[in-house]
Design an enzyme around this catalytic site. Sequence first.
Site, PDB file in Angstrom:
ATOM      1  N   GLU A  80       0.840  -1.192   0.000  1.00  0.00           N
ATOM      2  CA  GLU A  80       0.000   0.000   0.000  1.00  0.00           C
ATOM      3  C   GLU A  80       0.870   1.234   0.000  1.00  0.00           C
ATOM      4  O   GLU A  80       2.048   1.191   0.362  1.00  0.00           O
ATOM      5  CB  GLU A  80      -0.936  -0.013   1.205  1.00  0.00           C
ATOM      6  CG  GLU A  80      -1.950  -1.148   1.111  1.00  0.00           C
ATOM      7  CD  GLU A  80      -3.062  -1.045   2.125  1.00  0.00           C
ATOM      8  OE1 GLU A  80      -3.203   0.001   2.779  1.00  0.00           O
ATOM      9  OE2 GLU A  80      -3.802  -2.028   2.261  1.00  0.00           O
ATOM     10  N   CYS A  81       0.264   2.342  -0.424  1.00  0.00           N
ATOM     11  CA  CYS A  81       0.967   3.616  -0.506  1.00  0.00           C
ATOM     12  C   CYS A  81       1.614   3.924   0.848  1.00  0.00           C
ATOM     13  O   CYS A  81       0.993   3.680   1.877  1.00  0.00           O
ATOM     14  CB  CYS A  81      -0.018   4.716  -0.886  1.00  0.00           C
ATOM     15  SG  CYS A  81       0.788   6.264  -1.277  1.00  0.00           S
ATOM     16  N   PRO A  82       2.834   4.389   0.831  1.00  0.00           N
ATOM     17  CA  PRO A  82       3.600   4.914  -0.298  1.00  0.00           C
ATOM     18  C   PRO A  82       4.557   3.903  -0.947  1.00  0.00           C
ATOM     19  O   PRO A  82       5.322   4.275  -1.824  1.00  0.00           O
ATOM     20  CB  PRO A  82       4.396   6.047   0.325  1.00  0.00           C
ATOM     21  CG  PRO A  82       4.745   5.512   1.687  1.00  0.00           C
ATOM     22  CD  PRO A  82       3.508   4.719   2.109  1.00  0.00           C
ATOM     23  N   ASP A 103      -3.241  -2.039  -4.673  1.00  0.00           N
ATOM     24  CA  ASP A 103      -3.762  -0.955  -3.832  1.00  0.00           C
ATOM     25  C   ASP A 103      -4.852  -0.209  -4.605  1.00  0.00           C
ATOM     26  O   ASP A 103      -4.628   0.253  -5.721  1.00  0.00           O
ATOM     27  CB  ASP A 103      -2.617  -0.006  -3.463  1.00  0.00           C
ATOM     28  CG  ASP A 103      -3.029   1.123  -2.538  1.00  0.00           C
ATOM     29  OD1 ASP A 103      -4.234   1.291  -2.263  1.00  0.00           O
ATOM     30  OD2 ASP A 103      -2.128   1.864  -2.097  1.00  0.00           O
TER      31      ASP A 103
END
Length: 82
Positions: A19-21, A46
């Site tokens: 998932e981000c980042p 994501d």
Amino acid sequence: MAEIDLDHPAATVDATGLECPLPILKAKKALSTLEPGQMLEVITTDRKAKQDFEAFCRQTGNPLLAHRDVGEKVHHYLQRRA
């Protein structure tokens, strides 16, 4: 300008499950190893990755060539800026 072949990226980053980042950070690192004009494919799961890559490309000047939905995954195609 020659058309880019999305089926033959210079490099691929598999960021599935991240998932981000993290997908963006992995893409940034991979882009730094490419020559200007070469294409990077990033594979993500994501849900927000499309928006994240659009913003990343706007901010960095690396063109976003396309997104492809492939089942539960999204393939993002970025070009190393000149």
